[in-house]
Design an enzyme around this catalytic site. Structure first.
Site, PDB file in Angstrom:
ATOM      1  CD  GLU A   1       4.833  -5.685  11.168  1.00 14.12           C
ATOM      2  OE1 GLU A   1       3.593  -5.677  11.371  1.00 14.12           O
ATOM      3  OE2 GLU A   1       5.498  -4.660  10.998  1.00 14.12           O
TER       4      GLU A   1
ATOM      5  CG  ASP B   1      -5.321  -4.500  13.641  1.00 16.58           C
ATOM      6  OD1 ASP B   1      -4.320  -3.946  13.155  1.00 16.58           O
ATOM      7  OD2 ASP B   1      -5.267  -5.421  14.467  1.00 16.58           O
TER       8      ASP B   1
END
Length: 270
Positions: free
Chosen positions: A51, A62
Site C-alpha cells: 500500500e 492514522d
C-alpha cells in the site's frame, strides 16, 4: 475484466494455504527516492502487496507513527505525481501496488485523471478509508474504466447491513479494521478482529472476496494469529517506525527487510 495483480497475488497466497503479507509506506518517506528503496526492501523481505500511502495533512485514521512519516513526506515536497512514480517502481518489483488515500486528495487531483494515471503506473487499486459506497458513484465509474480494484473498510461497529453494502462495493479485498481507533503498534491484536472477519465472511461466502486485517499488527506472532483467520495481514506503522528509528537509510533498510522476513514467516506459519 482480467484479474488484477492484486487479485492474482491473493489467489496465489490462498493456493499456498497462507495469508498474504500487505505492507504500507507513505510515498516520499523519508523522500521519494528513499521511499522506493524502502519498498524494495519490504518486497525482498516477503511482502506480497504494497500500500503506497498518499501523504495528507489531515490523516484522521492514522496514529502518531504514520503521521510523523507522512509529515516527513510532505516536508520533502512529495506530490500526487510522485506517488505514481513510487507506484510504478513498486509494480516493477513484482508486488501488487495499491494506493491508500483519503478521498479529498483524489477529488482535488481529479477522479478520472487519478484513476487513469494510477493504472498507467501499474497500480492495481485504491484503498479509500474515508469514502463510503453511497458517496462513491464517481469512483465506481472511473475505477471501472481504469480496471482498478476498489477497497473499502469495515469495522467492528459495522452493522450486518453495512457489511453487506460495503463488501458488495469492494473488489480485490475487504479491509477489516481490527479495532475502533487509529493505526499504530499494539501489544496484542484486538479481540474484535476475528469476530469482524467471521461476520464479514458470512456476507462474502458466495463471492469468496478475500478479507485482509489491518491496524495494530506489529510482530510475527500477531501476524500468525491474524493469518489463522484472515486472507491477508496488513502492517504499516512497524515499517515506518524502523525508518524513523534508524540513524541512516542503509541501517533502516536492513531493519525493514528483517522485519518483513519475520512477518512473512508469521503469515506462513498458520
Amino acid at each position: 475484466m482480467a484479474a488484477t495483480t492484486l487479485q492474482t497475488k491473493l489467489a496465489r497466497a490462498r493456493e499456498a494455504d497462507r495469508a498474504a503479507l500487505v505492507g504500507y509506506l507513505p510515498a516520499g518517506f523519508p523522500d521519494v527516492e528513499s521511499s522506493i528503496r524502502v519498498i524494495e526492501a519490504m518486497v525482498e523481505g516477503g511482502c506480497d502487496v504494497i500500500e503506497v500511502g498518499l501523504p495528507y495533512s489531515d490523516p484522521m485514521m492514522d496514529g502518531p507513527t504514520i503521521q510523523r512519516a507522512a509529515d516527513r513526506a510532505l516536508a520533502s515536497g512529495t506530490t500526487t505525481d510522485d506517488v505514481f512514480r513510487v507506484v510504478e517502481a513498486t509494480a516493477a518489483t513484482g508486488a501488487a501496488a495499491l494506493v491508500m488515500s483519503y478521498w479529498n486528495p483524489i477529488e482535488r487531483y481529479g477522479v478520472e485523471r487519478f484513476a487513469t494515471e494510477l493504472a498507467k503506473a501499474g497500480g492495481a487499486g485504491v484503498i479509500t478509508p474515508d469514502l463510503i459506497p453511497e458517496e462513491a458513484q464517481d469512483w465506481y465509474a472511473a475505477s471501472d474504466r481504469a480496471g482498478l480494484d476498489r477497497i473499502f473498510l469495515v469495522a467492528p461497529s459495522s452493522t450486518d447491513r453495512r457489511l453487506e453494502l460495503t463488501t458488495g462495493a469492494c473488489s480485490g479485498f475487504v479491509y477489516a479494521a481490527s479495532l475502533m481507533g487509529v493505526t499504530g503498534t499494539r501489544a496484542q491484536v484486538a479481540d474484535t478482529a476475528e469476530t469482524l472477519v467471521r461476520r464479514t465472511r458470512e456476507v462474502t461466502r458466495d463471492s469468496g472476496l478475500p478479507i485482509c486485517v489491518g491496524l495494530g499488527i506489529s510482530t510475527a506472532a500477531q501476524a500468525a494469529e491474524v493469518a489463522a483467520y484472515a486472507d491477508g495481514v496488513i502492517v504499516g506503522a512497524g515499517f515506518c517506525q524502523r525508518i524513523l528509528d534508524a540513524p541512516d537509510l542503509e541501517t533502516g533498510l536492513i531493519a525493514v527487510r528483517s522485519f518483513a522476513e519475520e512477518l512473512a514467516a508469521g503469515v506462513r506459519s498458520r
